[in-house]
Design an enzyme around this catalytic site. Structure first.
Site, PDB file in Angstrom:
ATOM      1  N   GLU A 119       0.810  -1.222   0.000  1.00 10.36           N
ATOM      2  CA  GLU A 119       0.000   0.000   0.000  1.00 10.36           C
ATOM      3  C   GLU A 119       0.841   1.269   0.000  1.00 10.36           C
ATOM      4  O   GLU A 119       0.477   2.265  -0.638  1.00 10.36           O
ATOM      5  CB  GLU A 119      -0.952  -0.016   1.201  1.00 10.36           C
ATOM      6  N   HIS A 121     -12.141  -6.864   7.452  1.00  8.77           N
ATOM      7  CA  HIS A 121     -12.855  -6.415   6.261  1.00  8.77           C
ATOM      8  C   HIS A 121     -14.043  -5.544   6.632  1.00  8.77           C
ATOM      9  O   HIS A 121     -14.961  -5.375   5.837  1.00  8.77           O
ATOM     10  CB  HIS A 121     -13.319  -7.613   5.419  1.00  8.77           C
TER      11      HIS A 121
END
Length: 734
Positions: A464, A534
């Site tokens: 990321e 999530h």
């Protein structure tokens, strides 16, 4: 081409190709020494100024001068691009940065061209020289260099993208300017040996190697990261041995205190990159004759014998002896040159300390936190929906995909990348129609690679920080990266790049650079099985970061309008897309056309009311609407529901007007209640609207814990419509 033997500083011979760019003539050698000495004397003058309390920090380039002047003389200012670090005074002087300009930064003067007094000394940034604004963070600049090199290659392959795009509305967006690029430009980035432990360094090598990018990495190895010796940072104590197997690289390990060896190595490295062969890494062993900074005392961790041994390798003394031994200058000529430099530095210091200080007003301080041309009344970002031939209502996911395609057709500077966003990296089967293609785990980038090609939509490594860091480098070059972090839960490796780089580039450069990156991020829970990794929220962390716009639509029409504003504005934008809302029946809409835009900082009144105000955003909007409609039917309580839509900036005026009308307010959000986004709204209401309230400000939010996998647990942890209903009823009865 013939060859010629050139003596090195230690008296041995170095064989170099006889060409203008690989040999230094007499005048160049003299200038080489002058620049080295100029750098050292500038360091010394700063030390004096610090001890006189005329400046507030000092960190030196001492011991690195030979390697850095060599780098500067091997490259081209205003042609190549530079991402230096705080030891790089000498290369900046070589490129054309002046002593006065450097000392103005040390003073913190208004005329400091790098930052206007906002950054510490030795934080370089001169736009006309392509020296990109630098932070104190270590290794982050390596990824910026990668993105910059990618942008240069993109403009070379798409020269039409370097001109202002033609906009169908006929409006000239301020951030669009013609981009200057050179077909064989090279990017320089430097780093200390201690910072090679950082992940961004390795991520940058990975991408530079894979893409064969024209980047010269310079590792300035003085043996210490403050007090930590190199063997404690680097296995085996030698970074060259660790990186040796990266493909496509040119490597050189040299004595960085030897000016001739350094110049030869830098010329060869730059030539390798300029020819398009790939990246290069020059590992220069240098010394640190002064402490890490003037705030550090190296006598606490280095022996006198070690310091004395380093002093014998001082590049200033070595270069001076070389000039004498080779008959290039005699002692009198060296003395005269040094006196001239001393006088130059003294004059520069005298002018710098007399420089006016920055204006210390609230308005001046806040200037350049964000772009100056983005407001709720800006007609470019406030348009009406248009009817299109396709009048079917579509989901938020569909309209985001349609908006991305329209914007990419409009502007060739837009590129999209992230994890799994491409249709198929091995695209032969895709082109043959044998496979459908992925286009993101939620399919929001489906078809982009297929329509726009591999150089406008591609898959990044699973890293990321790599995604955001490269986007920073592209954006400062004039591109418009629209990148995706696959799940908000995994944004955390990129936070360093977002907080210390992306958000602050405009402010720290005093408006010289901007970094208009859009970061799209699926966020939130209510997924039935999303669990801890999530289902996360955490938007308040980013609204606490000045310089980044934070957007979170609750429906399809708002999503397309806000995304278009995000792409067309000149600020970094964190665009949060709630996963549960991607394909919900709630909030579907027809595509509003290729010019539909919604201004940031303008809330939407979803439902008007008179008794209680509910302020919310994201996936809580439909739940709050359900509660409001139910309580009005059952108890006759009239609720005014406000969807903020953008969290930074947020629409205080709409909130205040509603609270003055209803005299009761609930702030509801999905994230945890403690230290959540609603706390700031609640605090401001209590501070500024206290006399308008008939009841305490109430918050409805998630429990202060993680989201569980089992749906029965998730339902209790996250705020539900019943929780909002109960809060409305209790507040109305207060």
């Amino acid at each position: 081409m013939g060859r010629k033997t050139l003596p090195s500083l230690n008296g041995s011979s170095t064989s170099v190709q006889e060409a203008d760019d690989t040999l230094l003539d007499r005048e160049q050698l003299i200038e080489f020494y002058r620049l080295m000495y100029l750098s050292r004397r500038t360091d010394d003058r700063e030390i004096v100024l610090k001890r006189q309390q005329k400046i507030f920090f000092q960190i030196s380039c001492a011991g690195h001068e030979a390697l850095l002047v060599a780098a500067g003389m091997a490259m081209r200012p205003g042609y190549d691009w530079f991402f230096p670090y705080y030891r790089d005074r000498a290369i900046c002087l070589t490129l054309g940065n002046t002593v006065e300009e450097q000392l103005l930064q040390a003073v913190g003067a208004a005329d400091d061209p790098a930052s206007g007094g906002r950054q510490m000394p030795s934080h370089w940034g001169i736009k006309k020289l392509n020296i990109v604004t630098q932070s104190s963070a270590t290794a982050t600049q390596c990824l910026h260099a990668v993105g910059c090199a990618e942008a240069g290659r993109y403009f070379r392959n798409h020269p039409e993208a370097s001109a202002k795009p033609a906009l169908s509305s006929g409006i000239d967006y301020r951030q669009y300017k013609d981009v200057k690029f050179e077909a064989d430009e090279v990017v320089y980035v430097s780093i200390g040996e201690g910072s090679t432990s950082q992940g961004e360094f390795w991520e940058s090598l990975n991408t530079a190697s894979n893409a064969k990018l024209p980047i010269v990495f310079v590792v300035e190895d003085n043996g210490y990261a403050i007090s930590t010796p190199v063997e404690a940072n680097t296995p085996g104590g030698n970074i060259s041995k660790l990186v040796a197997n990266f493909p496509n690289f040119h490597f050189a390990e040299i004595d960085g205190t030897d000016a001739i060896a350094s110049y030869k190595a830098m010329v060869e490295a730059v030539a390798y990159c300029r020819a398009g062969h790939g990246p290069a890494l020059v590992h220069g062993h240098v010394v640190r004759p002064y402490s890490h900074s003037l705030s550090d005392d190296e006598r606490q961790y280095r022996s006198a014998e070690e310091v004395e041994a380093d002093s014998l390798k001082d590049p200033i003394a070595r270069m001076q002896m070389y000039l004498l031994r080779e008959g290039i200058l005699n002692e009198a000529e060296i003395d005269r040159l040094e006196r001239q430099v001393d006088e130059e530095v003294q004059r520069a210091a005298d002018r710098a300390v007399r420089g006016p200080l920055p204006v210390a007003t609230r308005e001046a301080i806040l200037k350049h936190v964000y772009s100056e041309d983005l407001s709720v009344t800006d007609p470019r970002f406030s348009t009406e929906p248009q009817r299109t031939p396709d009048d079917a209502e579509r989901t938020m996911a569909d309209l985001i995909n349609a908006c991305l395609k329209d914007e990419m057709r409009r502007d060739e500077r837009i590129v999209v990348f992230g994890e799994d966003v491409a249709d198929a990296t091995r695209d032969t089967a895709l082109r043959a129609g044998k496979i459908k293609g992925k286009g993101g785990v939620f399919k929001l980038t489906s078809g982009l690679q297929n329509e726009f090609g591999n150089d406008r939509c591609w898959n990044s490594p699973l890293a990321e920080a790599n995604i955001v860091g490269r986007a920073v480098g592209m954006a400062v070059r004039g591109m418009k990266p629209v990148v995706e972090i696959q799940f908000f839960d995994y944004i955390w490796p990129a936070v360093h790049q977002m907080r210390n780089e992306l958000s602050v580039i405009r402010w720290r450069s005093n408006g010289e650079y901007s970094c208009p990156v859009v970061i799209r991020v699926p966020i939130g829970g209510y997924l039935t099985g999303g669990s801890i990794y999530h289902s996360q929220s955490g938007e308040s962390i980013f609204t606490h970061t000045p310089g980044i716009r934070v957007v979170m639509p609750s429906n399809a029409l708002d999503a397309v309008g806000l995304l278009r504003t995000a792409i067309r504005c000149d600020d970094p934008v964190l665009f949060l897309e709630h996963k549960r809302l991607y394909r919900e029946t709630f909030g579907r809409a027809m595509y509003p056309g290729p010019e539909y835009a919604i201004p940031f900082g303008k809330a939407k009144i979803v439902k008007a009311g008179t008794d209680v105000t509910v302020v919310t955003y994201g996936a809580v909007v439909p739940r709050a609407l359900q509660a409001a409609m139910k309580i009005e039917r059952e108890l006759g309580i009239s609720v005014e529901l406000i969807d903020l839509r953008t969290l930074s900036p947020y629409d205080w005026e709409t909130i205040a007007e509603s609270v003055r009308k209803t005299n009761r307010v609930i702030v509801a959000h999905e994230d945890m209640q403690s230290w959540g986004y609603g706390a700031e709204i609640a605090a401001r209401i209590g501070d500024e609207l206290f006399h308008d309230l008939d009841a305490p400000v109430r918050r409805v939010a998630a429990m202060d814990t993680f989201v569980a996998y089992q749906p029965a647990l998730e339902d209790v942890i996250l705020p539900q419509a019943d929780d909002v209903y109960k809060a409305i009823a209790e507040l109305a009865a207060f």
